[in-house]
Design an enzyme around this catalytic site. Structure first.
Site, PDB file in Angstrom:
ATOM      1  N   LYS A   9       0.748  -1.172  -0.081  1.00  0.00           N
ATOM      2  CA  LYS A   9       0.068  -0.018   0.007  1.00  0.00           C
ATOM      3  C   LYS A   9       0.782   1.333   0.076  1.00  0.00           C
ATOM      4  CE  LYS A   9      -3.393   2.681   2.835  1.00  0.00           C
ATOM      5  NZ  LYS A   9      -4.090   2.556   3.986  1.00  0.00           N
TER       6      LYS A   9
ATOM      7  N   LYS B 296     -10.282  13.061   7.212  1.00  0.00           N
ATOM      8  CA  LYS B 296      -9.843  12.593   8.692  1.00  0.00           C
ATOM      9  C   LYS B 296      -9.780  13.925   9.734  1.00  0.00           C
ATOM     10  CE  LYS B 296      -6.716   8.895   7.442  1.00  0.00           C
ATOM     11  NZ  LYS B 296      -7.171   7.857   8.315  1.00  0.00           N
TER      12      LYS B 296
ATOM     13  N   GLU C 227      -9.317   3.477   1.665  1.00  0.00           N
ATOM     14  CA  GLU C 227      -9.014   3.769   0.263  1.00  0.00           C
ATOM     15  C   GLU C 227      -7.819   2.773   0.104  1.00  0.00           C
ATOM     16  OE1 GLU C 227      -7.475   5.441   2.832  1.00  0.00           O
ATOM     17  OE2 GLU C 227      -5.372   4.881   2.531  1.00  0.00           O
TER      18      GLU C 227
ATOM     19  N   ARG D  48      -7.705  -0.512   0.775  1.00  0.00           N
ATOM     20  CA  ARG D  48      -8.245  -1.719   0.122  1.00  0.00           C
ATOM     21  C   ARG D  48      -8.473  -1.706  -1.348  1.00  0.00           C
ATOM     22  NH1 ARG D  48     -12.979  -1.826   4.460  1.00  0.00           N
ATOM     23  NH2 ARG D  48     -11.070  -0.946   5.859  1.00  0.00           N
TER      24      ARG D  48
HETATM   25  N1  BES Z   1      -4.308   4.848   6.540  1.00  0.00           N
HETATM   26  C1  BES Z   1      -5.464   4.463   7.259  1.00  0.00           C
HETATM   27  C2  BES Z   1      -5.060   3.629   8.409  1.00  0.00           C
HETATM   28  C3  BES Z   1      -4.299   3.975   9.478  1.00  0.00           C
HETATM   29  C4  BES Z   1      -4.586   4.358  10.747  1.00  0.00           C
HETATM   30  C5  BES Z   1      -2.740   3.630   9.351  1.00  0.00           C
HETATM   31  C6  BES Z   1      -3.467   4.840  11.893  1.00  0.00           C
HETATM   32  C7  BES Z   1      -1.982   4.159  10.544  1.00  0.00           C
HETATM   33  C8  BES Z   1      -2.384   4.518  11.808  1.00  0.00           C
HETATM   34  C9  BES Z   1      -6.567   3.886   6.716  1.00  0.00           C
HETATM   35  O1  BES Z   1      -6.529   4.297   5.199  1.00  0.00           O
HETATM   36  C10 BES Z   1      -7.770   4.366   7.246  1.00  0.00           C
HETATM   37  O2  BES Z   1      -8.191   5.433   7.173  1.00  0.00           O
HETATM   38  N2  BES Z   1      -8.600   3.232   7.554  1.00  0.00           N
HETATM   39  C11 BES Z   1      -9.927   3.516   8.271  1.00  0.00           C
HETATM   40  C12 BES Z   1     -10.820   2.698   7.819  1.00  0.00           C
HETATM   41  C13 BES Z   1     -12.285   3.045   8.156  1.00  0.00           C
HETATM   42  C14 BES Z   1     -12.576   4.005   7.344  1.00  0.00           C
HETATM   43  C15 BES Z   1     -12.973   1.503   7.448  1.00  0.00           C
HETATM   44  C16 BES Z   1      -9.827   3.303   9.718  1.00  0.00           C
HETATM   45  O3  BES Z   1      -9.055   2.540  10.058  1.00  0.00           O
HETATM   46  O4  BES Z   1     -10.303   4.336  10.505  1.00  0.00           O
HETATM   47 ZN    ZN Z   2      -4.661   4.823   4.518  1.00  0.00          ZN
HETATM   48 MN    MN Z   3      -7.667   6.030   5.062  1.00  0.00          MN
END
Ligand code: BES
Ligand code: ZN
Ligand code: MN
Length: 512
Positions: free
Chosen positions: A274, A286, A358, A360
């Site tokens: 990724k 975010k 994103e 996935r």
């Molecule tokens: N890049 C983030 C996940 C992440 C969180 C990486 C903290 C490193 C530290 C990922 O793209 C994300 O935003 N995931 C969301 C998914 C949700 C919207 C289903 C998450 O984990 O909140």
């Molecule tokens: Zn991410």
């Molecule tokens: Mn994300």
């Protein structure tokens, strides 16, 4: 990078800024470890007593600096804690040595030369000490920022530069096995540190095109094959996942294929990373407090890139194909909206319920593409979910697979190189949560177990009959707290050593 030498002189005779010795926690106070004999002798055999008086206990990670006794060429002795004295004949385990060497190297940052006289009883110990010292010595050169500022550059070099040279003392420095052990360590660590540099580089300086150019340059240097699909080629190829994520950014996405082949290889591993060079969340933005470290969201791609280059440097008898799924996830007038439906490379359609899920989407396209080449296994590496961080904490990555034996192998391999991991399930009942009324799948499912839901989503893109593993490194990829052992603050290079070890075991026909 820090230079590494195998010294043939004794710890007492070596010219260095400091000589590093090990101190363990004995039943009746600190005990000086094997390797420190010459140093202890210079202290009249009282080094343990001196350390105890200074408050040292031998606890893991503890660092005590003291002026050297006469008879030592180095002006300073640095005693680093090794934890409990191991049971008779067991010796210290590799990870203990790696961490201790790392803590010592960090404590010597800015110095010219450290003589590491830690307990080295075989070539594996030498590898561990060398790896730990070189990993611990790493510092990110901040002067790279925005073209560099000459004044800051000088300041950085003087104050925070890495320990310039690690000299290993002990073992059998003239023995071939020792030489090979430290060469392997140097090759591996320079690539882990390359991954760290990429992760630490701010997103304004590392967008998908810049990352792809780095991969092309490294491929040229190491005799690898690199191909880059730019936004036009992605469009032509129908990579709707990668394009959908990248379309909100001024910096268009890329898919990089970087391949190492060995003429006698019997197996081929595909590694998929990724590579979100910045994850703002997109239109599902975010909130503040969750986006400051999101330059790290390309850590999976960095790990894959580093592992492929390492395999080439080590000449492993395996074919290794790295796929870097690179995009910047930004909100804008051209960004994917929640509710949009993307046509993926596999032909499946996906309803994007949350643009922050994103990773996935880009991985799905890359996994499908990787599967077309029918590798023996696919391993994807991703900072995929916050849920995995909540579940396993900041130092452990989650392992999900479609193959139980492979899950065990991945967990074992990680353990062998001192990376903490834990197997996670992919429960069938969560699959229906990603059904969509308007597409084949939704990119969001049940909130509970959402780290597993992400894995279940990816599994939909793995071709039948291919062994697949997914490493969610969201916890260990980026260290927001203080440095520890050989782990710096910021990008850690998580999973590089696991991937390299996996490639080594595959080369040895030992996939478990
Ligand atoms: N890049 C983030 C996940 C992440 C969180 C990486 C903290 C490193 C530290 C990922 O793209 C994300 O935003 N995931 C969301 C998914 C949700 C919207 C289903 C998450 O984990 O909140
Ligand atoms: Zn991410
Ligand atoms: Mn994300």
């Amino acid at each position: 990078m820090t230079a590494l030498t195998l010294s043939t002189s004794s710890a007492a005779a070596l010219r260095a800024d400091a000589v590093v010795v090990g101190v363990a926690k004995g039943a009746k106070g600190p005990v000086v470890a094997v390797g420190a004999e010459a140093v202890d002798k210079a202290f009249g055999g009282k080094l343990a007593a001196v350390l105890e008086t200074l408050g040292a206990t031998g606890a893991e990670g503890e660092v005590t600096k003291l002026p050297a006794a006469s008879g030592l060429k180095a002006p300073v002795v640095l005693a680093v804690g090794l934890g409990e004295v191991p049971a008779k004949d067991d010796g210290y385990d590799a990870e203990t040595l790696r961490r201790a060497a790392g803590a010592a190297a960090r404590a010597l940052s800015g110095s010219k030369k450290g003589a590491f006289a830690l307990p080295i009883e075989d070539p594996a110990d030498a590898t561990a000490v060398a790896e730990g010292a070189l990993l611990g010595a790493y510092t990110y050169d901040k002067s790279n920022g925005n073209g560099g500022n000459a004044k800051d550059k000088d300041k950085d070099k003087k104050n925070n530069g890495p320990l310039a040279e690690v000299a290993l003392v002990g073992g059998k420095p003239r023995d071939k096995a020792y030489k090979a052990a430290v060469e392997r360590a140097a090759a591996l660590v320079s690539e882990v540190n390359r991954a760290r540099d990429l992760i630490n580089t701010p997103s304004n300086l590392l967008n998908p095109a810049v990352f792809a150019a780095e991969a092309v340059a490294a491929a040229k240097e190491h005799g690898l094959k690199a191909e880059v699909l730019d936004e036009k080629a992605l469009k032509k190829g129908g990579y709707g996942g990668i394009l959908g994520v990248g379309q909100g950014s001024e910096a268009p996405p890329r898919l990089v294929r970087i391949a190492y082949t060995h003429p006698k290889a019997e197996k081929t591993l595909a590694l998929v990373g990724k590579g979100i060079t910045y994850d703002s969340g997109g239109i599902s933005l975010k909130p503040a407090g969750h986006n400051e470290t999101m330059k790290c969201d390309m850590s999976g791609a960095a790990a894959v890139f580093a592992a492929v280059v390492t395999a080439a440097k080590l000449g492993l008898r395996v074919n290794l194909t790295g796929w870097l799924a690179l995009a910047e996830n930004m909100p804008s007038g051209s960004a994917t909206r929640p509710g949009d439906v993307l046509s993926m490379y596999s032909g499946k359609t996906v309803e994007v319920l949350n643009t922050d899920a994103e990773g996935r989407l880009v991985l799905a396209d890359a996994i499908t593409r990787a599967g077309e080449e029918k590798p023996d296994a696919i391993v994807d590496v991703a900072t995929l979910t916050g849920a995995m961080v909540l579940a396993l904490g900041n130092r452990t990555f989650g392992i999900m697979t479609n193959d139980e034996a492979f899950r065990t192998t991945l967990h074992e391999v990680a353990g062998e190189v001192g990376e903490q991991s834990w197997p996670m399930p992919l429960p069938d009942h969560l699959r229906k949560g990603i059904d969509s009324p308007v597409a084949d799948l939704a990119n969001l499912g049940e909130r509970m177990g959402s780290g597993l839901v992400a894995g279940i989503f990816l599994k939909e893109f793995v071709a039948d009959g291919i062994t697949w593993g997914h490493l969610d490194i969201a916890g260990p990829a980026f260290n927001e707290s203080g440095p520890f052992g050989y782990t710096p603050k910021g990008g850690t290079g998580a999973a590089v050593r696991t991937l390299v070890r996996l490639a080594e075991r595959t080369a040895d026909g030992d996939l478990g």
